[in-house]
Design a protein around this motif. Structure first.
Motif, PDB file in Angstrom:
ATOM      1  N   ALA A 184       6.835  -6.868   0.873  1.00  0.00           N
ATOM      2  CA  ALA A 184       6.894  -8.467   0.430  1.00  0.00           C
ATOM      3  C   ALA A 184       7.452  -8.973   2.157  1.00  0.00           C
ATOM      4  O   ALA A 184       6.494 -10.056   2.300  1.00  0.00           O
ATOM      5  CB  ALA A 184       7.173  -8.850  -0.418  1.00  0.00           C
ATOM      6  N   VAL A 185       8.351  -8.872   2.056  1.00  0.00           N
ATOM      7  CA  VAL A 185       8.800  -8.916   3.278  1.00  0.00           C
ATOM      8  C   VAL A 185       7.873  -8.744   4.731  1.00  0.00           C
ATOM      9  O   VAL A 185       7.686  -9.237   5.598  1.00  0.00           O
ATOM     10  CB  VAL A 185      10.313  -8.762   3.851  1.00  0.00           C
ATOM     11  CG1 VAL A 185      10.936  -9.010   5.500  1.00  0.00           C
ATOM     12  CG2 VAL A 185      11.399  -9.094   2.827  1.00  0.00           C
ATOM     13  N   LEU A 186       7.665  -7.431   4.563  1.00  0.00           N
ATOM     14  CA  LEU A 186       6.601  -6.946   5.588  1.00  0.00           C
ATOM     15  C   LEU A 186       5.029  -7.309   5.621  1.00  0.00           C
ATOM     16  O   LEU A 186       4.165  -7.409   6.531  1.00  0.00           O
ATOM     17  CB  LEU A 186       7.036  -5.452   6.012  1.00  0.00           C
ATOM     18  CG  LEU A 186       7.888  -5.092   6.536  1.00  0.00           C
ATOM     19  CD1 LEU A 186       8.185  -3.291   6.309  1.00  0.00           C
ATOM     20  CD2 LEU A 186       8.394  -5.629   8.247  1.00  0.00           C
ATOM     21  N   MET A 187       4.631  -7.111   4.459  1.00  0.00           N
ATOM     22  CA  MET A 187       2.664  -7.673   4.067  1.00  0.00           C
ATOM     23  C   MET A 187       2.665  -8.599   5.040  1.00  0.00           C
ATOM     24  O   MET A 187       1.373  -8.041   5.474  1.00  0.00           O
ATOM     25  CB  MET A 187       2.961  -7.498   2.710  1.00  0.00           C
ATOM     26  CG  MET A 187       3.337  -9.152   2.131  1.00  0.00           C
ATOM     27  SD  MET A 187       3.208  -9.217   0.464  1.00  0.00           S
ATOM     28  CE  MET A 187       3.014 -10.838  -0.497  1.00  0.00           C
ATOM     29  N   PRO A 188       3.152 -10.149   5.524  1.00  0.00           N
ATOM     30  CA  PRO A 188       2.481 -10.595   6.087  1.00  0.00           C
ATOM     31  C   PRO A 188       2.230 -10.320   7.630  1.00  0.00           C
ATOM     32  O   PRO A 188       1.159 -10.743   8.337  1.00  0.00           O
ATOM     33  CB  PRO A 188       3.334 -11.814   6.102  1.00  0.00           C
ATOM     34  CG  PRO A 188       3.675 -11.625   4.984  1.00  0.00           C
ATOM     35  CD  PRO A 188       4.517 -10.031   5.248  1.00  0.00           C
ATOM     36  N   ILE A 189       3.164  -9.953   7.812  1.00  0.00           N
ATOM     37  CA  ILE A 189       2.842  -9.076   9.411  1.00  0.00           C
ATOM     38  C   ILE A 189       1.333  -8.496   9.421  1.00  0.00           C
ATOM     39  O   ILE A 189       0.926  -8.678  10.765  1.00  0.00           O
ATOM     40  CB  ILE A 189       4.206  -8.147   9.786  1.00  0.00           C
ATOM     41  CG1 ILE A 189       5.282  -8.667   9.689  1.00  0.00           C
ATOM     42  CG2 ILE A 189       3.498  -7.326  11.321  1.00  0.00           C
ATOM     43  CD1 ILE A 189       6.351  -8.004   9.858  1.00  0.00           C
TER      44      ILE A 189
ATOM     45  N   ILE B 264      -2.367  -9.160  -3.686  1.00  0.00           N
ATOM     46  CA  ILE B 264      -1.316  -8.140  -4.113  1.00  0.00           C
ATOM     47  C   ILE B 264      -1.076  -8.465  -5.020  1.00  0.00           C
ATOM     48  O   ILE B 264      -0.314  -7.498  -5.367  1.00  0.00           O
ATOM     49  CB  ILE B 264      -0.916  -9.269  -2.886  1.00  0.00           C
ATOM     50  CG1 ILE B 264      -1.149 -10.097  -2.177  1.00  0.00           C
ATOM     51  CG2 ILE B 264       0.986  -9.608  -3.279  1.00  0.00           C
ATOM     52  CD1 ILE B 264      -0.738 -11.589  -0.586  1.00  0.00           C
TER      53      ILE B 264
ATOM     54  N   SER C  66      -1.666 -10.795   9.106  1.00  0.00           N
ATOM     55  CA  SER C  66      -1.123 -12.154  10.113  1.00  0.00           C
ATOM     56  C   SER C  66      -1.803 -10.797  11.600  1.00  0.00           C
ATOM     57  O   SER C  66      -3.376 -11.220  12.627  1.00  0.00           O
ATOM     58  CB  SER C  66       0.096 -11.910  10.767  1.00  0.00           C
ATOM     59  OG  SER C  66       0.109 -13.156  12.207  1.00  0.00           O
ATOM     60  N   MET C  67      -1.322  -9.846  12.010  1.00  0.00           N
ATOM     61  CA  MET C  67      -2.045  -9.300  13.227  1.00  0.00           C
ATOM     62  C   MET C  67      -3.680  -8.729  12.772  1.00  0.00           C
ATOM     63  O   MET C  67      -4.594  -9.242  13.799  1.00  0.00           O
ATOM     64  CB  MET C  67      -1.559  -7.661  12.672  1.00  0.00           C
ATOM     65  CG  MET C  67       0.391  -8.428  13.499  1.00  0.00           C
ATOM     66  SD  MET C  67       0.255  -9.454  14.951  1.00  0.00           S
ATOM     67  CE  MET C  67       0.011  -7.327  16.394  1.00  0.00           C
TER      68      MET C  67
ATOM     69  N   SER D 198      -4.518 -13.493  -2.742  1.00  0.00           N
ATOM     70  CA  SER D 198      -3.162 -12.744  -3.556  1.00  0.00           C
ATOM     71  C   SER D 198      -3.715 -12.269  -4.587  1.00  0.00           C
ATOM     72  O   SER D 198      -2.405 -11.243  -5.000  1.00  0.00           O
ATOM     73  CB  SER D 198      -3.364 -14.669  -4.209  1.00  0.00           C
ATOM     74  OG  SER D 198      -2.314 -15.323  -3.216  1.00  0.00           O
TER      75      SER D 198
END
Lengths: 464, 464
Positions: A332-337, A318, A340-341, A315
């Motif tokens: 913010a919408v895409l960063m977890p992808i 970020i 996670s990968m 965090s």
């Protein structure tokens, strides 16, 4: 003769339900306990193997357990105790009447008694040692003098040995005349005059040979001796690797101290696997299904706390890019992808490395080739998902720049995942730390930090 | 007599390096191969067990492997083939000269030949079957008629049996006069006139008894029979649960068809564990350290693709709250923490459930108690981290509302993690799907979606 087939066959409506303790059987037993019907309980318990009774005691609650044991205690077998899970064992021992406990323990072989008492508290240990005959107690105390988790703790002292110069006839006559043979044995161990083991003769060979044949002519080609101080994990490995059935254990001077049989080695292999799988998931080592809520919280909390620290670290990364994020919420919408990968790919590499270290397949001879392979695999998978996500980014947000940024971040993070997933466990192993223990947290920390940093950093450069 | 102790003792500078193929030893062997020095190679390989030679062949590259085998092929032992990892086995078989391969295969017992050929392609299978003697080939073909992964594939057909009405003297005379006894056997199986096994007599008991004692008086108390169609996983479970050493296998009519020994059961247990641990990590089942980059990419890609889909699902949830996020960037900084903690807690519950299902400790009798425990543990851990993160939120962002939102989201997500981590694998098991296989993805999808939804949703309600 007890046969468990009738019972298991009745249970196995579905093929893989074979050996599953039947829910109806458990209900019937608990019913008999509730009614206090000792005759019916005895009848229901009679076909069950000690290991199944132990499973039953683990699966029911404390109150039922106590009632069941009180009603069944005239038949309580020592073997049930050694089959019990550690967390339940103390409970059962404290329920058993002292006389029943003493009788139960006296039936066991020395290695089973050691296994039974090594995890108990001092007072319970004393109770059990006090119940043993003098010679048995000495045997147990001597085994307990070896370090926990060593071959010395695992071995049984009951062995069948013969002087190396004997012939078949002498060995057979000796065995016929000896009253105190172990219940199960598969080899005669040949020893020299200084009690050093020099060979193994299988009973099958002994039985097939003429009486005049020297024992030394019948020894197995593969002869393996285990030092009493060897780690039990290595013992299990040797049994599995060399298909050993029983193997002599020697003390510091190389003298025969006892023997280990494959069934004990198999139990160790099973425990080691359990430990690896539990440690990889960040669950305490010795956790069990019958632990209480409080115990379970206590075991899992530290691992979650470590994970919280690493999540906060991610965090903070970020937070470095709050400015960029406030202008482009799509990030913010895409960063977890990306994160996670990376975490998944890292876990894949990590698991392969941890497992290969455990099976001794990953060694100095191939470590560089494996690291190179994992990084290449990460790069190639990265390219595949970079293209996919690049297209998704463009379609979803209508921005080629966002597609480009997520694609590059994906490639970098998956290559880093392959690298970290292999190097971290290998380094922990080199430092003498179990690589299953904390590697997972380190690896996902790396992939989270790198994932967020590269994705948001690149986005800042490209979009601003 | 081959002893591997000299070699392993020299290697074990550190205790847990015991049995590790030494890097220097590998280097010396490769050096001899490069020089084409057959005499030196033979000398270096001589102390190695077939299993170690197999490990060596797995750890070196294809080119070295080919040179080594060509130089060593006059001594190539069939057992090396059965110890080899499947991915390397095909390579080695294609390198071996047909005559060497035929000789190697003829040394093996029928169960080892079955294990060897069952994963090979048709033409290689034919080559090996063609090399066998007529009776051996029939035995192998009959075993191959049982389903893959069944007891029928695992069993050896070589058994020692005796009519149930014989006495000790008759059995011993029979064994003395029979030339074709198996290399290793531990029991004499008693059969009735219809060839149904009725009991086991250990060789130790046979040896200790007088010649006139009926065999039926010596049978083991625990007698277990395995149907040839039983899944090998259940076979391994039975050996481990009941401490079996060798067990008769019966056909559909209950007639003796062969026997399984504990060393084979131990190998299955080891493979099943490997499968579980690899499946939990989303690595293909049969993956091996010696797979090529292309093979590895191919195995891991599908799992990463599934993860990508679930990560996109989580992103879609985030996208619902773009408006909230654009006003409070702090939420983007904190949201991965809630998801990450949920994912970890879910993995903890999941691993315990998968492992307990595999060991048959989680059954209909205790499933509700376990689910209740996991949810309670999640709630309690959730409260601890809710307080922690609430405080962190207030200090970091100076906003009590953010602290409150992250605290509530944490409690909810950790309770959901405990629930999903237990219910999902139990349901998959009920449906006959291996719970290790895909539960992880489902569980983290649930914790990601719930984590982001609750955190951002609450924030929207509280902050806007």
């Amino acid at each position: 003769m007890t046969t468990i087939d009738d019972q298991t066959e009745a249970d196995s409506g579905r093929e893989d339900d074979a050996y599953l303790l039947d829910r109806r059987a458990v209900a019937a037993i608990l019913d008999a306990v509730e009614k206090g019907d000792q005759a019916q309980l005895t009848e229901l318990m009679e076909p069950l193997h000690a290991a199944d009774i132990a499973d039953l005691l683990e699966q029911i609650g404390h109150v039922d357990r106590e009632s069941l044991i009180r009603l069944y205690d005239h038949e309580f077998d020592g073997e049930i105790l050694s089959e019990l899970d550690e967390s339940i064992r103390e409970d059962v021992i404290s329920i058993l009447a002292p006389q029943v406990l003493a009788d139960a323990v006296r039936e066991l072989e020395s290695d089973d008694v050691v296994d039974l008492i090594e995890d108990l508290e001092e007072p319970q240990q004393e109770t059990i040692l006090g119940a043993l005959a003098e010679t048995d107690r000495l045997a147990v105390e001597q085994a307990m003098s070896y370090p926990e988790g060593s071959a010395g703790r695992l071995m049984q002292r009951e062995v069948v040995m013969a002087p190396a110069h004997w012939n078949v006839g002498q060995a057979i006559d000796y065995m016929r005349s000896n009253e105190h043979m172990p219940d199960q044995f598969y080899h005669v161990i040949l020893v020299d005059p200084r009690m050093h083991p020099v060979g193994n003769v299988t009973l099958g060979k002994l039985m097939g040979a003429r009486r005049t044949v020297p024992l030394l002519d019948l020894t197995e080609e593969m002869f393996h001796v285990i030092p009493a101080t060897q780690d039990e994990e290595d013992v299990a490995y040797a049994f599995n690797q060399y298909h050993l059935i029983s193997t002599p254990v020697v003390d510091d001077e190389g003298r025969l101290a006892g023997m280990i049989t494959i069934d004990d080695a198999m139990a160790v292999l099973d425990e080691e696997h359990e430990e690896d799988i539990m440690r990889l998931a960040g669950v305490g080592d010795e956790s069990s299904l019958s632990d209480s809520v409080a115990e379970t919280v206590k075991r899992r909390l530290p691992w979650l706390a470590v994970n919280l620290l690493t999540a906060i670290l991610a965090s903070l990364v970020i937070a470095l890019f709050e400015d960029t994020l406030s202008r482009f919420v799509a990030l913010a919408v895409l960063m977890p992808i990306v994160a996670s990968m990376g975490g998944n790919a890292g876990t894949q590499s990590l698991t392969v490395a941890v497992r290969s270290l455990a099976t001794r397949d990953l060694t100095g001879a191939n470590v560089w080739r494996v690291i190179r392979r994992e990084v290449l695999v990460g790069l190639l998978n990265g390219v595949v998902f970079a293209v996919t996500m690049g297209v998704v980014g463009v379609i979803w947000f209508g921005s080629p720049q966002i597609g480009y940024v997520i694609a590059v971040a994906m490639v970098i993070n998956l290559a880093v995942a392959g690298l970290a997933g292999t190097v971290i466990p290998v380094m922990m192993d080199k430092m003498g730390v179990d690589p299953a223990l904390a590697s997972g947290t380190f690896v996902t920390t790396v992939t989270d930090v790198v994932g967020f940093f590269v994705f948001l950093g690149l986005a800042g450069m490209v979009l601003l």
